[in-house]
Design an enzyme around this catalytic site. Structure first.
Site, PDB file in Angstrom:
ATOM      1  N   CYS A 107     -10.836  -3.029   0.281  1.00 15.74           N
ATOM      2  CA  CYS A 107      -9.990  -2.129   1.020  1.00 15.74           C
ATOM      3  C   CYS A 107      -8.629  -2.226   1.073  1.00 15.74           C
ATOM      4  CB  CYS A 107     -10.820  -1.739   2.275  1.00 15.74           C
ATOM      5  SG  CYS A 107      -9.947  -0.697   3.598  1.00 15.74           S
ATOM      6  N   SER A 133      -1.042  -3.698  15.849  1.00 18.55           N
ATOM      7  CA  SER A 133      -0.232  -2.611  15.133  1.00 18.55           C
ATOM      8  C   SER A 133       0.671  -2.182  16.287  1.00 18.55           C
ATOM      9  CB  SER A 133      -1.165  -1.759  14.681  1.00 18.55           C
ATOM     10  OG  SER A 133      -1.999  -1.063  15.663  1.00 18.55           O
ATOM     11  N   CYS A 193     -15.572  -2.085   9.048  1.00 17.90           N
ATOM     12  CA  CYS A 193     -15.594  -1.143  10.084  1.00 17.90           C
ATOM     13  C   CYS A 193     -16.728  -0.364   9.932  1.00 17.90           C
ATOM     14  CB  CYS A 193     -14.217  -0.530  10.114  1.00 17.90           C
ATOM     15  SG  CYS A 193     -13.660   0.242   8.651  1.00 17.90           S
ATOM     16  N   MET A 220      -1.083   2.043  11.894  1.00 15.66           N
ATOM     17  CA  MET A 220      -1.510   1.924  13.531  1.00 15.66           C
ATOM     18  C   MET A 220      -3.163   2.117  13.444  1.00 15.66           C
ATOM     19  SD  MET A 220       1.139   1.633  15.271  1.00 15.66           S
ATOM     20  CE  MET A 220       0.422   1.923  16.899  1.00 15.66           C
TER      21      MET A 220
END
Length: 432
Positions: A188, A104, A284, A98
């Site tokens: 990632c 999500s 991010c 999530m």
């Protein structure tokens, strides 16, 4: 006061016979909440947890992860649960990654009533200008939890800020220091994020892991492989390409066959608040900042060096080779009769080499990585936003070599080379 979200403060695990005691806390300005749990196996036998919506003793850890209440108290509970969370295996349980966004949230809807949500709290540069749009920000963690709790579904937050900084952010900075152009999202998704999520799914007793990525899993050349999504504009197979195919039988991408507009419409019909949430940022941890500004804050110092042409003639000066990437045209600060581009950087001498566009052309690309299938002809994608190029591929020690049918321009070490056959990912690596 601005809410800082889940904070992992002082906490500990103490074993006293079969019993485990865990403590979690959370703070906002001068407000503070603390939760203390006594856990036996996967059940809570005692709790000091003011501010929650129901008593915790007698609940399983899974049931406790669905308990709401005051925001700080629920943050503290989440921080305590993350240390010991486990659940018995259930054949219909799906762990759903999530992010707090619409994708999500719809994946969660598809996962059914036995779902359990999980959000990774990852490190972000606190000096960045926009920390709220990141998929791992404090507000995103809270939004993800509220989406789960609103549907009566448990939610667990894993605080991996330190681990993420070591595994992803540090190599990103060091890559630029070596003169590479690393893609942190590839690293990632291809290793760190999914390794952590799959490990959680196992602890949660989930049969598989679902995410809101736009990609598909298909059987191709006798094995499960990643494939492009139906929505070409949202396709994320490039970012996921380094996922080990051995994990694909445990993964599910429920949005792979639909468009983003269809996803938002589904969220709106279900009354989900996430339906109107804006897109999260790429990379991010930059928190909305330019990567050059970020690198300057994190160890890459300004250092004056020469800008030269391919014959070595000095045409100008710069403040750091790492501020330039192959193919860059703007910001060179060099006047010339024809457009000039950054052709390459030389970290050892702090030099930027420039030249005409033709100097960027290459038809041979070597990469460190893997071929997932025995292929000879592929469509090679060398940048996320660039179209694929037809190529012949040959295995090499530790990777593969591409011979492109047409020249590629501005290929840089550290970028991802993703290989497709009929829309299926058949290889991936990093340009070397």
């Amino acid at each position: 006061m601005e809410h800082r979200g889940p904070e992992r403060g002082p906490s500990f695990t103490r074993y006293a016979g079969p019993m485990v005691e865990v403590v979690g806390d959370s703070a906002r300005g001068d407000d503070f909440a603390l939760v203390r749990l006594s856990v036996d196996g996967d059940g809570i036998v005692a709790a000091d947890a003011p501010g929650l919506g129901r008593p915790l003793p007698g609940l399983t850890l899974l049931e406790a992860a669905a308990v709401g209440g005051e925001t700080l108290a629920v943050d503290a509970l989440a921080n305590a649960l993350a240390q010991v969370f486990r659940a018995e295996a259930h054949p219909e349980r799906v762990a759903v990654a999530m992010s707090g966004g619409v994708d999500s949230a719809v994946a969660l809807l598809r996962a059914g009533r036995h779902a359990v949500g999980v959000t990774l709290r990852l490190w972000m540069d606190p000096a960045g200008p926009d920390t709220e749009r990141a998929c791992c920000s404090p507000s995103a963690v809270i939004a993800a939890r509220e989406t789960c709790h609103g549907l009566g579904i448990p939610h667990v937050t894993l605080d991996l800020r330190d681990e993420f900084r070591r595994a992803i952010v540090g190599p990103f900075v060091r890559g630029y220091a070596r003169g590479e152009t690393p893609n942190p999202c590839i690293a990632c998704n291809g290793s760190f994020r999914f390794a952590e999520l799959l490990a959680f799914a196992k602890r949660a007793g989930a049969a598989r892991l679902a995410t809101g990525h736009y990609a598909r899993i298909v059987r191709h050349r006798g094995r499960l492989l990643l494939a492009r999504a139906a929505d070409e504009l949202k396709d994320q197979s490039y970012m996921l390409a380094r996922l080990d195919p051995r994990f694909l039988d445990r993964l599910w991408f429920p949005l792979g066959d639909q468009t983003k507009d269809e996803t938002r419409a589904e969220a709106e019909r279900a009354g989900l608040a996430a339906a109107g949430r804006p897109e999260s940022q790429e990379a991010c941890f930059l928190a909305g900042d330019d990567y050059r500004v970020f690198l300057a804050r994190h160890g890459l110092a300004a250092a004056r060096g020469p800008i030269v042409d391919e014959e070595g003639r000095e045409l100008g000066a710069h403040d750091g080779f790492w501020r330039f990437t192959p193919g860059q045209r703007r910001g060179l600060g060099v006047a010339a009769a024809e457009p000039l581009y950054a052709v390459r950087t030389e970290a050892e001498t702090n030099t930027v080499v420039v030249g005409p566009r033709e100097a960027l052309a290459t038809t041979t690309v070597s990469a460190r990585g893997r071929l997932y299938a025995d292929v000879q002809r592929v469509d090679a994608k060398l940048r996320y936003r660039s179209p694929p190029l037809a190529a012949t591929v040959e295995r090499s020690d530790g990777g593969f070599t591409l011979e492109l049918d047409e020249p590629a321009y501005g290929v840089a070490p550290g970028q991802a080379a993703v290989l497709y056959e009929d829309g299926v990912v058949v290889g991936a690596g990093l340009v070397s």
